[in-house]
Design a protein around this motif. Structure first.
Motif, PDB file in Angstrom:
ATOM      1  N   LEU A  42     -28.099 -16.247 -16.081  1.00  0.00           N
ATOM      2  CA  LEU A  42     -29.053 -15.167 -15.832  1.00  0.00           C
ATOM      3  C   LEU A  42     -28.434 -13.835 -16.238  1.00  0.00           C
ATOM      4  O   LEU A  42     -27.204 -13.705 -16.285  1.00  0.00           O
ATOM      5  CB  LEU A  42     -29.421 -15.141 -14.349  1.00  0.00           C
ATOM      6  CG  LEU A  42     -30.145 -16.374 -13.819  1.00  0.00           C
ATOM      7  CD1 LEU A  42     -30.243 -16.304 -12.306  1.00  0.00           C
ATOM      8  CD2 LEU A  42     -31.516 -16.505 -14.445  1.00  0.00           C
ATOM      9  N   PRO A  43     -29.264 -12.815 -16.522  1.00  0.00           N
ATOM     10  CA  PRO A  43     -28.709 -11.508 -16.912  1.00  0.00           C
ATOM     11  C   PRO A  43     -27.749 -10.928 -15.884  1.00  0.00           C
ATOM     12  O   PRO A  43     -26.720 -10.362 -16.249  1.00  0.00           O
ATOM     13  CB  PRO A  43     -29.949 -10.619 -17.067  1.00  0.00           C
ATOM     14  CG  PRO A  43     -31.070 -11.552 -17.325  1.00  0.00           C
ATOM     15  CD  PRO A  43     -30.720 -12.829 -16.608  1.00  0.00           C
ATOM     16  N   GLU A  44     -28.056 -11.087 -14.604  1.00  0.00           N
ATOM     17  CA  GLU A  44     -27.154 -10.545 -13.581  1.00  0.00           C
ATOM     18  C   GLU A  44     -25.830 -11.310 -13.531  1.00  0.00           C
ATOM     19  O   GLU A  44     -24.795 -10.738 -13.211  1.00  0.00           O
ATOM     20  CB  GLU A  44     -27.822 -10.496 -12.200  1.00  0.00           C
ATOM     21  CG  GLU A  44     -28.466 -11.758 -11.745  1.00  0.00           C
ATOM     22  CD  GLU A  44     -29.920 -11.919 -12.157  1.00  0.00           C
ATOM     23  OE1 GLU A  44     -30.556 -12.842 -11.646  1.00  0.00           O
ATOM     24  OE2 GLU A  44     -30.420 -11.148 -12.983  1.00  0.00           O
ATOM     25  N   VAL A  45     -25.854 -12.596 -13.869  1.00  0.00           N
ATOM     26  CA  VAL A  45     -24.621 -13.383 -13.941  1.00  0.00           C
ATOM     27  C   VAL A  45     -23.784 -12.904 -15.121  1.00  0.00           C
ATOM     28  O   VAL A  45     -22.566 -12.725 -15.010  1.00  0.00           O
ATOM     29  CB  VAL A  45     -24.940 -14.887 -14.055  1.00  0.00           C
ATOM     30  CG1 VAL A  45     -23.682 -15.694 -14.325  1.00  0.00           C
ATOM     31  CG2 VAL A  45     -25.624 -15.383 -12.795  1.00  0.00           C
ATOM     32  N   LEU A  46     -24.428 -12.669 -16.268  1.00  0.00           N
ATOM     33  CA  LEU A  46     -23.720 -12.141 -17.434  1.00  0.00           C
ATOM     34  C   LEU A  46     -23.105 -10.777 -17.129  1.00  0.00           C
ATOM     35  O   LEU A  46     -21.971 -10.497 -17.520  1.00  0.00           O
ATOM     36  CB  LEU A  46     -24.653 -12.041 -18.634  1.00  0.00           C
ATOM     37  CG  LEU A  46     -25.043 -13.355 -19.304  1.00  0.00           C
ATOM     38  CD1 LEU A  46     -26.117 -13.114 -20.349  1.00  0.00           C
ATOM     39  CD2 LEU A  46     -23.838 -14.031 -19.915  1.00  0.00           C
ATOM     40  N   LEU A  47     -23.852  -9.930 -16.425  1.00  0.00           N
ATOM     41  CA  LEU A  47     -23.344  -8.608 -16.051  1.00  0.00           C
ATOM     42  C   LEU A  47     -22.138  -8.736 -15.125  1.00  0.00           C
ATOM     43  O   LEU A  47     -21.119  -8.056 -15.323  1.00  0.00           O
ATOM     44  CB  LEU A  47     -24.444  -7.788 -15.386  1.00  0.00           C
ATOM     45  CG  LEU A  47     -24.037  -6.419 -14.874  1.00  0.00           C
ATOM     46  CD1 LEU A  47     -23.640  -5.513 -16.034  1.00  0.00           C
ATOM     47  CD2 LEU A  47     -25.172  -5.790 -14.080  1.00  0.00           C
ATOM     48  N   TRP A  48     -22.223  -9.609 -14.142  1.00  0.00           N
ATOM     49  CA  TRP A  48     -21.117  -9.802 -13.203  1.00  0.00           C
ATOM     50  C   TRP A  48     -19.881 -10.311 -13.921  1.00  0.00           C
ATOM     51  O   TRP A  48     -18.761  -9.876 -13.665  1.00  0.00           O
ATOM     52  CB  TRP A  48     -21.537 -10.744 -12.081  1.00  0.00           C
ATOM     53  CG  TRP A  48     -20.453 -11.025 -11.099  1.00  0.00           C
ATOM     54  CD1 TRP A  48     -19.869 -12.219 -10.843  1.00  0.00           C
ATOM     55  CD2 TRP A  48     -19.793 -10.090 -10.234  1.00  0.00           C
ATOM     56  NE1 TRP A  48     -18.897 -12.102  -9.881  1.00  0.00           N
ATOM     57  CE2 TRP A  48     -18.836 -10.798  -9.490  1.00  0.00           C
ATOM     58  CE3 TRP A  48     -19.931  -8.726 -10.015  1.00  0.00           C
ATOM     59  CZ2 TRP A  48     -18.015 -10.186  -8.553  1.00  0.00           C
ATOM     60  CZ3 TRP A  48     -19.106  -8.114  -9.083  1.00  0.00           C
ATOM     61  CH2 TRP A  48     -18.168  -8.843  -8.364  1.00  0.00           C
ATOM     62  N   ARG A  49     -20.081 -11.257 -14.841  1.00  0.00           N
ATOM     63  CA  ARG A  49     -18.950 -11.785 -15.603  1.00  0.00           C
ATOM     64  C   ARG A  49     -18.329 -10.699 -16.471  1.00  0.00           C
ATOM     65  O   ARG A  49     -17.107 -10.646 -16.622  1.00  0.00           O
ATOM     66  CB  ARG A  49     -19.396 -12.968 -16.458  1.00  0.00           C
ATOM     67  CG  ARG A  49     -19.716 -14.201 -15.633  1.00  0.00           C
ATOM     68  CD  ARG A  49     -20.267 -15.324 -16.477  1.00  0.00           C
ATOM     69  NE  ARG A  49     -20.536 -16.496 -15.648  1.00  0.00           N
ATOM     70  CZ  ARG A  49     -21.131 -17.579 -16.083  1.00  0.00           C
ATOM     71  NH1 ARG A  49     -21.516 -17.673 -17.349  1.00  0.00           N
ATOM     72  NH2 ARG A  49     -21.341 -18.599 -15.263  1.00  0.00           N
TER      73      ARG A  49
END
Length: 139
Positions: free
Chosen positions: A22-29
Motif C-alpha cells: 500500500l502507499p502508506e507501507v511504501l512511505l513507511w519503508r
C-alpha cells in the motif's frame, strides 16, 4: 516434449508475485530507509553509499544514471516547506526580526538537504514503485 511440459516449465520459471504494498507501507519503508519491495533490506551501505541491490529480495537499487534526479525535487520541497514554516513561526509567532533569523535559516538551507538526501532518494524510489508497478517486479 509436449505442450503441457512447455507450459509447466515456463510457469516454473516465473516467480509468483506477492501482493502490492500500500502507499502508506511504501512511505513507511522509505522513511525507515528500507527496500520498497520487501521492507527488510537496507537501502544504504553507509551514510553515502547506496547498496547495488536489496540484500533480502535482490531488487535493483542502483538504477541508470539520472534515475535519482527526481529525488532533488523531494529534497528541495522538504527544505522549502520546513524553512518557510520556521520563518513564519519565528517571525509571526515569536515576533523575531528578519535580521536575527536570516543567517540561521540560511544555514539550515545549506545543511538540511545534506542530511535529508538519503530519505529523499528513498521517497523517490517509493514514489516510483507506487506509480510504476513494474519496478517491484524486476529481478
Amino acid at each position: 516434449m509436449n505442450d503441457t511440459d512447455v507450459t509447466k516449465s515456463n510457469h516454473e520459471e516465473v516467480p509468483e508475485k506477492g501482493p502490492r504494498p500500500l502507499p502508506e507501507v511504501l512511505l513507511w519503508r522509505a522513511l525507515r530507509l528500507r527496500c520498497p519491495r520487501c521492507g527488510e533490506g537496507r537501502l544504504y551501505l553507509n551514510y553515502i553509499k547506496m547498496n547495488d541491490c536489496c540484500s533480502n529480495c535482490n531488487l535493483k537499487l542502483k538504477r541508470e544514471p539520472g534515475y535519482y534526479l527526481g529525488a532533488t525535487y523531494f529534497n528541495y520541497g522538504a527544505t522549502v516547506l520546513s524553512m518557510s514554516a520556521m520563518f513564519l513561526f519565528f517571525r509571526l509567532g515569536m515576533n523575531i526580526s528578519v535580521d536575527t533569523i536570516l543567517w540561521p535559516l540560511f544555514s539550515f538551507c545549506l545543511v538540511f538537504p545534506l542530511l535529508f538526501f538519503r530519505h529523499a532518494r528513498a521517497l523517490w524510489l517509493a514514489f516510483d514503485c507506487q506509480f510504476d508497478r513494474s519496478v517491484l517486479d524486476e529481478k
